[in-house]
Design a protein around this motif. Structure first.
Motif, PDB file in Angstrom:
ATOM      1  N   MET A  95       2.001  -4.833   9.203  1.00 27.76           N
ATOM      2  CA  MET A  95       1.201  -4.381   8.264  1.00 27.76           C
ATOM      3  C   MET A  95       2.184  -4.041   7.516  1.00 27.76           C
ATOM      4  O   MET A  95       1.991  -3.736   6.294  1.00 27.76           O
ATOM      5  CB  MET A  95       0.445  -3.343   8.307  1.00 27.76           C
ATOM      6  CG  MET A  95      -0.664  -3.808   9.487  1.00 27.76           C
ATOM      7  SD  MET A  95      -2.185  -4.844   8.483  1.00 27.76           S
ATOM      8  CE  MET A  95      -3.343  -3.602   8.007  1.00 27.76           C
ATOM      9  N   MET A  96       2.862  -3.369   7.556  1.00 29.33           N
ATOM     10  CA  MET A  96       3.914  -2.602   6.180  1.00 29.33           C
ATOM     11  C   MET A  96       4.984  -3.415   5.907  1.00 29.33           C
ATOM     12  O   MET A  96       6.313  -2.620   5.164  1.00 29.33           O
ATOM     13  CB  MET A  96       4.299  -1.270   7.317  1.00 29.33           C
ATOM     14  CG  MET A  96       2.979  -0.294   7.102  1.00 29.33           C
ATOM     15  SD  MET A  96       2.986   1.359   7.781  1.00 29.33           S
ATOM     16  CE  MET A  96       5.272   2.051   7.169  1.00 29.33           C
ATOM     17  N   ILE A 291     -10.902   1.218   5.468  1.00 26.46           N
ATOM     18  CA  ILE A 291      -9.708   0.897   5.661  1.00 26.46           C
ATOM     19  C   ILE A 291      -9.229   2.023   5.659  1.00 26.46           C
ATOM     20  O   ILE A 291      -9.153   2.706   4.234  1.00 26.46           O
ATOM     21  CB  ILE A 291      -8.186  -0.014   4.613  1.00 26.46           C
ATOM     22  CG1 ILE A 291      -8.695  -1.301   4.980  1.00 26.46           C
ATOM     23  CG2 ILE A 291      -6.718  -0.150   3.784  1.00 26.46           C
ATOM     24  CD1 ILE A 291      -7.599  -1.640   5.766  1.00 26.46           C
ATOM     25  N   ASN A 293      -5.964   4.664   6.343  1.00 27.19           N
ATOM     26  CA  ASN A 293      -5.179   4.675   5.981  1.00 27.19           C
ATOM     27  C   ASN A 293      -3.725   3.902   5.952  1.00 27.19           C
ATOM     28  O   ASN A 293      -3.838   2.860   6.836  1.00 27.19           O
ATOM     29  CB  ASN A 293      -4.146   5.546   7.106  1.00 27.19           C
ATOM     30  CG  ASN A 293      -5.340   7.053   7.350  1.00 27.19           C
ATOM     31  OD1 ASN A 293      -5.276   8.757   6.532  1.00 27.19           O
ATOM     32  ND2 ASN A 293      -5.843   6.751   8.919  1.00 27.19           N
ATOM     33  N   TYR A 294      -3.124   3.710   4.327  1.00 26.47           N
ATOM     34  CA  TYR A 294      -2.676   2.383   4.270  1.00 26.47           C
ATOM     35  C   TYR A 294      -1.854   2.582   2.447  1.00 26.47           C
ATOM     36  O   TYR A 294      -1.787   4.184   2.678  1.00 26.47           O
ATOM     37  CB  TYR A 294      -3.478   0.912   3.658  1.00 26.47           C
ATOM     38  CG  TYR A 294      -2.841  -0.166   3.970  1.00 26.47           C
ATOM     39  CD1 TYR A 294      -1.560  -0.377   5.063  1.00 26.47           C
ATOM     40  CD2 TYR A 294      -2.460  -1.087   3.290  1.00 26.47           C
ATOM     41  CE1 TYR A 294      -0.741  -1.277   5.084  1.00 26.47           C
ATOM     42  CE2 TYR A 294      -1.971  -1.998   3.703  1.00 26.47           C
ATOM     43  CZ  TYR A 294      -1.220  -2.354   4.583  1.00 26.47           C
ATOM     44  OH  TYR A 294      -0.272  -3.618   4.899  1.00 26.47           O
ATOM     45  N   VAL A 317       2.367   7.496   3.679  1.00 31.52           N
ATOM     46  CA  VAL A 317       0.718   6.660   3.768  1.00 31.52           C
ATOM     47  C   VAL A 317      -0.138   7.439   2.777  1.00 31.52           C
ATOM     48  O   VAL A 317      -0.150   8.691   3.602  1.00 31.52           O
ATOM     49  CB  VAL A 317       0.592   6.680   5.352  1.00 31.52           C
ATOM     50  CG1 VAL A 317      -0.709   5.362   5.570  1.00 31.52           C
ATOM     51  CG2 VAL A 317       1.957   5.185   5.844  1.00 31.52           C
ATOM     52  N   PHE A 390      -4.818   2.557  10.781  1.00 34.68           N
ATOM     53  CA  PHE A 390      -4.891   1.440   9.323  1.00 34.68           C
ATOM     54  C   PHE A 390      -6.891   1.317   8.899  1.00 34.68           C
ATOM     55  O   PHE A 390      -6.958   1.535   7.785  1.00 34.68           O
ATOM     56  CB  PHE A 390      -4.428   0.001   9.147  1.00 34.68           C
ATOM     57  CG  PHE A 390      -2.458   0.108  10.090  1.00 34.68           C
ATOM     58  CD1 PHE A 390      -2.398   0.862   8.370  1.00 34.68           C
ATOM     59  CD2 PHE A 390      -2.597  -0.048  10.667  1.00 34.68           C
ATOM     60  CE1 PHE A 390      -0.650   0.737   8.162  1.00 34.68           C
ATOM     61  CE2 PHE A 390      -0.904   0.276  10.780  1.00 34.68           C
ATOM     62  CZ  PHE A 390      -0.041  -0.042   9.485  1.00 34.68           C
ATOM     63  N   HIS A 391      -7.267   1.700  10.236  1.00 35.75           N
ATOM     64  CA  HIS A 391      -8.841   0.867   9.743  1.00 35.75           C
ATOM     65  C   HIS A 391     -10.045   2.012  10.315  1.00 35.75           C
ATOM     66  O   HIS A 391      -9.267   3.002  11.060  1.00 35.75           O
ATOM     67  CB  HIS A 391      -9.181  -0.411  10.593  1.00 35.75           C
ATOM     68  CG  HIS A 391      -8.843  -0.587  11.843  1.00 35.75           C
ATOM     69  ND1 HIS A 391      -8.782  -1.914  12.345  1.00 35.75           N
ATOM     70  CD2 HIS A 391      -8.257   0.178  12.715  1.00 35.75           C
ATOM     71  CE1 HIS A 391      -8.191  -1.824  13.940  1.00 35.75           C
ATOM     72  NE2 HIS A 391      -8.245  -0.758  14.307  1.00 35.75           N
TER      73      HIS A 391
END
Length: 451
Positions: A95-96, A291, A293-294, A317, A390-391
Motif C-alpha cells: 500500500m505504501m 479510506i 488512514n492513508y 500518514v 487503511f480502511h
C-alpha cells in the motif's frame, strides 16, 4: 516538542510499543476512534506504530491534515528513502511502497501522470455509468429478493463495484475476481506480499489483454493518452484506479447502508423525513470514511507540524477519519457539508470522487427501492470490522427483508445505445510458460517483486 520527545511519547501510552499506539490488530479495528482520541493529546500529529516494528506519525487534526495535503514541498509523496530501510516483506509496502504513478509522485511527473488519469476518467459518461450500476444492481437483487435475507457485503457491495469496474476498464471477469482478491488482501495487511503478487499478475494480464483488444474503456484510453505511459506507469496507474474504485466503494456502500438501517434519523428520513441518502453518504464520509488512514508523505528533513517535530524520512500518514472528527471543528453539521477530507485535498485529491459517489448512491437507491422493509439481522454492536489501518470495512452486513419477486432486468433499447466494452470472452486465465510470456511481462514481474 523535540524529535526525541516525539519518539518517546507520553508515559500513559502502551509501553509494549515504546510509547507508540499501534494502528493494527483487532483492538484498533474494533474502536479506531478510541485510538484517535488518545492520540489527540499530542496535538495535531502523534507517534504511532503503523505495523509491528514500523514507526510513523498519524495526523489527527483537521488543519494539520490540510497543511500536509496541500504542501508537497515539505511533505512529498515519494517513499523510496524510507522504503530502503524497511524489510522487503513489510506488510505496509503493497500500500505504501513506491509505484511510478500519480499517487507517489510530485511536480512535473505527477502533472503528466495525473493528466492521463483525469482525461481518461473524463471520457466515462455519467449516464452510461449510472446505467451500468442500475443494471448490475437489478441483476444482483433479482437473484436474492425471493430469499428474504442476504449479506450485503459478499452478495452485493463487494460484487457490484467489481462488475461495474469490469465494464469501465474493459476487464474480463476472470481477471477482475483476482484484482479484488489481491486488493482486499493488501488493504488488510495479512499475507500482504502474497496478495500483492495476485494483484500484480492480474493487472499485467489486463494490460496484455487490452493491448490485444483495445476498446472504449479507461484502460485503453490510458494506453492511448499523449502522456505515453510506460509499462511500469501503466501497471501502477491501474493499481491505484482499480484499488480506489473497488474496495473503498464497497465500504462506502456498506457503511452507508449500516447507517441508514441503524440510525433513527435516517430510518425516519427514508420514510419521508428530512434526511436523504445523500445526507447519509455525507455523514459516513465524515465519520467513517471507507479510506480511514492513508495519503502517506515522507518529509526529507526534520519538520515542524502544528508544534510537533517530525523525523526525516519517516511516514506521515493522514487520518481522514480522525481529522474529520477533530473536536476543534467549528460545526458538527454533516448533512450537505462536503468539507470533509474523505477524498483528500490539494494536488492529490481523488480524481474519481464523482464516479465513486455516483456508484454508491445508485447502488443504495436500488436496494432501498427494490427491497422495502429491509432491516439489520444482528444488532449493530454485533457486527465486526476487518483488520487493517487503511480502511474502515465490515466483515459482513447481514440483513433481512420481506421476500419479493423481482424479475431479472431486460435491456432497454435506446436510440443511441452506449458502445459496449471490449469483448470479455476469456474463458480461463492465460497460462503462459516462461518462454511464451512477452519480454515486457517478465520485466514487469521482476520490477513488481523489487528485483
Amino acid at each position: 516538542m523535540t524529535p526525541d520527545q516525539f519518539a518517546t511519547g507520553p508515559s500513559s501510552a502502551c509501553p509494549a510499543h515504546s510509547g507508540r499506539l499501534p494502528l493494527y490488530g483487532p483492538e484498533f479495528a474494533a474502536d479506531p476512534h478510541g485510538t484517535y482520541a488518545a492520540l489527540r493529546r499530542h496535538g495535531g500529529a502523534a507517534p504511532v506504530e503503523l505495523a509491528p516494528g514500523v514507526p510513523g506519525t498519524l495526523v489527527v487534526g483537521y488543519q494539520a491534515a490540510l497543511d500536509v495535503l496541500r504542501d508537497p514541498i515539505r511533505f512529498p509523496k515519494d517513499p523510496r528513502r524510507w522504503q530502503a530501510n524497511v524489510a522487503p516483506d513489510c506488510p505496509l509496502l503493497p500500500m505504501m511502497g513506491y509505484r511510478p504513478n500519480a499517487l507517489f509522485t510530485d511536480g512535473a511527473v505527477h502533472t503528466r501522470l495525473r493528466s492521463a488519469v483525469t482525461a481518461s476518467l473524463a471520457q466515462v459518461d455519467s449516464n452510461v455509468l449510472r446505467g451500468w450500476v442500475e443494471t448490475t444492481a437489478d441483476s444482483l437483487i433479482a437473484r436474492l429478493a425471493h430469499v428474504g435475507q442476504m449479506d450485503l457485503i459478499t452478495e452485493y457491495a463487494r460484487v457490484l463495484p467489481l462488475l461495474v469496474f469490469n465494464s469501465m476498464f474493459g476487464c474480463p471477469s476472470v481477471i477482475g475476481d483476482r484484482l479484488v482478491q489481491g486488493m482486499s488482501g493488501i488493504f488488510e495487511g495479512i499475507e500482504a506480499e502474497k496478495f500483492n503478487m495476485i494483484l500484480g499478475e492480474a493487472i499485467m494480464e489486463l494490460v496484455a489483454y487490452k493491448r490485444a483488444n483495445p476498446g472504449p474503456d479507461v484502460t485503453s484510453w490510458l494506453m492511448a493518452h499523449p502522456a505515453e505511459l510506460t509499462d511500469e506507469e501503466m501497471l501502477s496507474q491501474l493499481v491505484t484506479l482499480i484499488g480506489a474504485g473497488t474496495e473503498p466503494v464497497q465500504n462506502l456502500i456498506a457503511n452507508t447502508m449500516l447507517l441508514l438501517l441503524s440510525d433513527d434519523r435516517f430510518a425516519d428520513g427514508l420514510s419521508g423525513g428530512s434526511l436523504s441518502i445523500e445526507d447519509a453518504l455525507d455523514e459516513v464520509l465524515w465519520m467513517d470514511p471507507p479510506i480511514a488512514n492513508y495519503a502517506a508523505t515522507y518529509p526529507p528533513k526534520e519538520t515542524d507540524l502544528d508544534g510537533v517535530w517530525l523525523p526525516a524520512d519517516q511516514p506521515v500518514v493522514v487520518s481522514f477519519a480522525a481529522a474529520n472528527t477533530d473536536p476543534s471543528l467549528a460545526s458538527d453539521v454533516r448533512a450537505g457539508n462536503r468539507a470533509h477530507l474523505a477524498w483528500g485535498a490539494g494536488p492529490h485529491t481523488c480524481p474519481a470522487q464523482s464516479h465513486g459517489r455516483l456508484i454508491a448512491t445508485a447502488a443504495i437507491e436500488k436496494l432501498l427501492d427494490k427491497l422495502p422493509g429491509m432491516e439489520l439481522a444482528p444488532p449493530p454492536e454485533g457486527l465486526q470490522w476487518r483488520p487493517g489501518m487503511f480502511h474502515r470495512a465490515l466483515t459482513a452486513l447481514p440483513v433481512r427483508f420481506p421476500p419479493v419477486s423481482v424479475p431479472a432486468p431486460v435491456p432497454v433499447a435506446t436510440e443511441n445505445p452506449p458502445a459496449p466494452p471490449a469483448p470479455l470472452a476469456m474463458p480461463e486465465r492465460p497460462d503462459f510458460s516462461d518462454t511464451e510470456r512477452p519480454r515486457w511481462w517478465r520485466t514487469l514481474v521482476g520490477w513488481w517483486r523489487g528485483q
